[in-house]
Design a protein around this motif. Sequence first.
Motif, PDB file in Angstrom:
ATOM      1  N   THR A   1       0.832  -1.208   0.000  1.00 34.01           N
ATOM      2  CA  THR A   1       0.000   0.000   0.000  1.00 34.01           C
ATOM      3  C   THR A   1       0.865   1.254   0.000  1.00 34.01           C
ATOM      4  OG1 THR A   1      -1.735  -1.183   1.194  1.00 34.01           O
ATOM      5  CG2 THR A   1      -1.850   1.216   1.213  1.00 34.01           C
ATOM      6  N   ALA A   2       1.986   1.223   0.711  1.00 35.66           N
ATOM      7  CA  ALA A   2       2.885   2.374   0.775  1.00 35.66           C
ATOM      8  C   ALA A   2       3.393   2.764  -0.610  1.00 35.66           C
ATOM      9  CB  ALA A   2       4.063   2.078   1.700  1.00 35.66           C
TER      10      ALA A   2
ATOM     11  N   SER B   1       2.830   7.391   3.445  1.00 38.91           N
ATOM     12  CA  SER B   1       3.589   6.342   2.788  1.00 38.91           C
ATOM     13  C   SER B   1       4.735   5.857   3.671  1.00 38.91           C
ATOM     14  CB  SER B   1       4.131   6.854   1.452  1.00 38.91           C
ATOM     15  OG  SER B   1       4.889   5.848   0.810  1.00 38.91           O
TER      16      SER B   1
ATOM     17  N   VAL C   1       0.713   5.270  -2.223  1.00 39.99           N
ATOM     18  CA  VAL C   1       0.248   6.445  -1.490  1.00 39.99           C
ATOM     19  C   VAL C   1       1.166   7.610  -1.811  1.00 39.99           C
ATOM     20  CG1 VAL C   1      -0.115   7.414   0.809  1.00 39.99           C
ATOM     21  CG2 VAL C   1      -0.755   5.051   0.345  1.00 39.99           C
TER      22      VAL C   1
END
Length: 94
Positions: free
Chosen positions: A48-49, A58, A52
């Motif tokens: 996911t980081a 992030s 972002v």
Amino acid sequence: MYFTGITIAVMTFITIGIWHPIVIKTEYYWGTRPWILYLIVGLGCCVTALFVANVYLSSFLGVFGASALWGIGELFTQKKRVEKGWFPKNPKRK
């Protein structure tokens, strides 16, 4: 002045500091069985980081994910510490 680096450093320090007791409590109550949950959370946060755009969020997700992944090894190390008598063993758990 730019505080981005310092802010991320403090956030990293706090995140790692929070994970230490989480690992100890996890091993105490559930043993090493939740390692798969740590893996899922860690990989999920790290992936996911990557998507972002906000540098703070992030960074937090990356550090949180890496800490969860590091926690897998610490769970098994904590088990050895308990076996050596360095930490208390949960009497209710077999």
